[in-house]
Design a protein around this motif. Structure first.
Motif, PDB file in Angstrom:
ATOM      1  N   MET A   1       0.707  -1.321  -0.120  1.00 21.49           N
ATOM      2  CA  MET A   1       0.125   0.151  -0.010  1.00 21.49           C
ATOM      3  C   MET A   1       0.991   1.244   0.035  1.00 21.49           C
ATOM      4  SD  MET A   1      -2.787   1.026   2.916  1.00 21.49           S
ATOM      5  CE  MET A   1      -1.909   0.354   4.413  1.00 21.49           C
ATOM      6  N   GLY A   2       1.828   1.088  -0.553  1.00 18.82           N
ATOM      7  CA  GLY A   2       2.806   2.124  -0.696  1.00 18.82           C
ATOM      8  C   GLY A   2       2.394   3.328  -1.780  1.00 18.82           C
ATOM      9  N   VAL A   3       3.096   4.560  -1.684  1.00 18.97           N
ATOM     10  CA  VAL A   3       2.704   5.496  -2.516  1.00 18.97           C
ATOM     11  C   VAL A   3       3.821   5.967  -3.241  1.00 18.97           C
ATOM     12  CG1 VAL A   3       1.890   8.061  -2.731  1.00 18.97           C
ATOM     13  CG2 VAL A   3       0.532   6.354  -1.106  1.00 18.97           C
ATOM     14  N   ASP A   4       3.995   5.923  -4.419  1.00 16.59           N
ATOM     15  CA  ASP A   4       5.270   6.090  -5.280  1.00 16.59           C
ATOM     16  C   ASP A   4       5.035   7.360  -5.712  1.00 16.59           C
ATOM     17  OD1 ASP A   4       6.059   3.459  -4.913  1.00 16.59           O
ATOM     18  OD2 ASP A   4       5.314   2.848  -6.706  1.00 16.59           O
ATOM     19  N   VAL A   5       5.904   8.135  -5.736  1.00 17.62           N
ATOM     20  CA  VAL A   5       5.740   9.738  -6.299  1.00 17.62           C
ATOM     21  C   VAL A   5       6.528   9.741  -7.603  1.00 17.62           C
ATOM     22  CG1 VAL A   5       6.235  11.924  -5.720  1.00 17.62           C
ATOM     23  CG2 VAL A   5       5.804  10.473  -3.821  1.00 17.62           C
ATOM     24  N   ALA A   6       6.102  10.296  -8.658  1.00 16.67           N
ATOM     25  CA  ALA A   6       6.642  10.213 -10.035  1.00 16.67           C
ATOM     26  C   ALA A   6       6.479  11.762 -10.428  1.00 16.67           C
ATOM     27  CB  ALA A   6       5.918   9.273 -10.935  1.00 16.67           C
ATOM     28  N   LEU A   7       7.629  12.264 -11.116  1.00 11.19           N
ATOM     29  CA  LEU A   7       7.747  13.372 -11.809  1.00 11.19           C
ATOM     30  C   LEU A   7       7.243  12.989 -13.268  1.00 11.19           C
ATOM     31  CD1 LEU A   7       8.487  16.496 -11.523  1.00 11.19           C
ATOM     32  CD2 LEU A   7      10.777  15.918 -12.202  1.00 11.19           C
ATOM     33  N   THR A   8       6.384  13.806 -13.676  1.00 15.57           N
ATOM     34  CA  THR A   8       5.840  13.464 -14.985  1.00 15.57           C
ATOM     35  C   THR A   8       5.754  14.687 -15.751  1.00 15.57           C
ATOM     36  OG1 THR A   8       4.276  11.486 -13.945  1.00 15.57           O
ATOM     37  CG2 THR A   8       3.673  12.384 -16.201  1.00 15.57           C
ATOM     38  N   GLN A   9       6.191  14.545 -17.255  1.00 16.58           N
ATOM     39  CA  GLN A   9       6.093  15.638 -18.072  1.00 16.58           C
ATOM     40  C   GLN A   9       4.842  15.559 -18.909  1.00 16.58           C
ATOM     41  OE1 GLN A   9       9.155  15.497 -21.149  1.00 16.58           O
ATOM     42  NE2 GLN A   9       8.832  17.838 -21.672  1.00 16.58           N
ATOM     43  N   VAL A  10       4.316  16.832 -19.022  1.00 17.76           N
ATOM     44  CA  VAL A  10       2.966  16.721 -19.633  1.00 17.76           C
ATOM     45  C   VAL A  10       2.901  17.489 -20.958  1.00 17.76           C
ATOM     46  CG1 VAL A  10       0.453  17.688 -19.482  1.00 17.76           C
ATOM     47  CG2 VAL A  10       1.619  16.768 -17.440  1.00 17.76           C
ATOM     48  N   ILE A  11       2.526  16.704 -22.165  1.00 14.21           N
ATOM     49  CA  ILE A  11       2.459  17.408 -23.408  1.00 14.21           C
ATOM     50  C   ILE A  11       1.074  17.493 -23.718  1.00 14.21           C
ATOM     51  CG2 ILE A  11       3.412  17.319 -25.762  1.00 14.21           C
ATOM     52  CD1 ILE A  11       5.767  15.875 -24.741  1.00 14.21           C
ATOM     53  N   GLN A  12       0.495  18.682 -24.146  1.00 12.62           N
ATOM     54  CA  GLN A  12      -0.965  18.649 -24.230  1.00 12.62           C
ATOM     55  C   GLN A  12      -0.994  19.686 -25.358  1.00 12.62           C
ATOM     56  OE1 GLN A  12      -3.620  18.771 -21.102  1.00 12.62           O
ATOM     57  NE2 GLN A  12      -5.309  19.329 -22.196  1.00 12.62           N
ATOM     58  N   PRO A  13      -0.997  19.211 -26.810  1.00 13.35           N
ATOM     59  CA  PRO A  13      -1.233  20.348 -27.666  1.00 13.35           C
ATOM     60  C   PRO A  13      -2.498  20.543 -27.908  1.00 13.35           C
ATOM     61  CG  PRO A  13      -0.560  17.995 -28.487  1.00 13.35           C
ATOM     62  CD  PRO A  13      -0.545  18.017 -27.080  1.00 13.35           C
ATOM     63  N   GLY A  14      -2.996  21.917 -27.857  1.00 12.21           N
ATOM     64  CA  GLY A  14      -4.441  22.270 -27.735  1.00 12.21           C
ATOM     65  C   GLY A  14      -5.031  22.111 -26.461  1.00 12.21           C
ATOM     66  N   THR A  15      -6.518  22.455 -26.280  1.00 13.80           N
ATOM     67  CA  THR A  15      -7.087  22.270 -25.056  1.00 13.80           C
ATOM     68  C   THR A  15      -7.728  21.053 -24.767  1.00 13.80           C
ATOM     69  OG1 THR A  15      -9.108  23.198 -26.238  1.00 13.80           O
ATOM     70  CG2 THR A  15      -7.408  24.901 -25.419  1.00 13.80           C
ATOM     71  N   SER A  16      -7.882  20.064 -25.702  1.00 16.77           N
ATOM     72  CA  SER A  16      -8.387  18.722 -25.490  1.00 16.77           C
ATOM     73  C   SER A  16      -7.705  17.747 -24.707  1.00 16.77           C
ATOM     74  CB  SER A  16      -8.554  17.980 -26.753  1.00 16.77           C
ATOM     75  OG  SER A  16      -9.258  16.844 -26.549  1.00 16.77           O
ATOM     76  N   GLY A  17      -8.138  17.281 -23.714  1.00 22.20           N
ATOM     77  CA  GLY A  17      -7.574  16.236 -22.682  1.00 22.20           C
ATOM     78  C   GLY A  17      -7.032  14.949 -23.585  1.00 22.20           C
ATOM     79  N   LYS A  18      -7.899  14.774 -24.700  1.00 24.35           N
ATOM     80  CA  LYS A  18      -7.556  13.375 -25.390  1.00 24.35           C
ATOM     81  C   LYS A  18      -6.219  13.415 -25.813  1.00 24.35           C
ATOM     82  CE  LYS A  18     -12.321  12.982 -26.731  1.00 24.35           C
ATOM     83  NZ  LYS A  18     -13.461  12.716 -28.161  1.00 24.35           N
ATOM     84  N   ARG A  19      -5.573  14.407 -26.390  1.00 18.98           N
ATOM     85  CA  ARG A  19      -4.055  14.360 -26.836  1.00 18.98           C
ATOM     86  C   ARG A  19      -3.030  14.316 -25.812  1.00 18.98           C
ATOM     87  NH1 ARG A  19      -3.767  18.550 -31.774  1.00 18.98           N
ATOM     88  NH2 ARG A  19      -1.942  17.302 -31.914  1.00 18.98           N
ATOM     89  N   ARG A  20      -3.649  14.402 -24.520  1.00 20.64           N
ATOM     90  CA  ARG A  20      -2.517  14.582 -23.472  1.00 20.64           C
ATOM     91  C   ARG A  20      -1.528  13.429 -23.342  1.00 20.64           C
ATOM     92  NH1 ARG A  20      -2.517  17.270 -17.889  1.00 20.64           N
ATOM     93  NH2 ARG A  20      -1.994  15.236 -16.407  1.00 20.64           N
TER      94      ARG A  20
END
Length: 109
Positions: A1-20
């Motif tokens: 039941m640990g909690v891993d902490v991940a640094l994640t880069q986000v690339i989101q062209p436009g405003t739609s979350g579908k292309r995130r």
């Protein structure tokens, strides 16, 4: 039941979350379930939001509060294992704070 902490880069062209697109840059694993224990006993609001069974995503805008809370908990840590984990998570939070297209993903089991 640990909690891993991940640094994640986000690339989101436009405003739609579908292309995130997410790319994990770094991770602090928690195989010994240390982080959930720290968060459960903490009285600090950001750390109290951490759920060992769910994911929590924090943005660069939330890092100043998280950094302050991690620093407070580091001074209260009772073991070297807790201090080491909190230092590693603090380092990822600092990176997130200075790089806005990143997020900190606290990944519960």
């Amino acid at each position: 039941m640990g909690v891993d902490v991940a640094l994640t880069q986000v690339i989101q062209p436009g405003t739609s979350g579908k292309r995130r697109q997410l790319t994990q840059l770094d991770v602090v694993p928690d195989p010994a379930d240390v982080f959930p224990g720290i968060c459960q006993r903490s009285n600090l609001p950001m750390l109290r939001r951490v759920d060992p069974y769910r994911d929590l995503i924090l943005t660069a805008a939330e890092m100043p509060q998280l950094l302050a809370e991690l620093q407070t908990e580091r001074t209260l840590a009772t073991t070297d294992e807790e201090r080491t984990l909190l230092t590693a998570v603090h380092h990822l939070a600092e990176r997130c704070a200075t790089d806005p297209p990143t997020e900190l993903h606290l990944q519960g089991d």
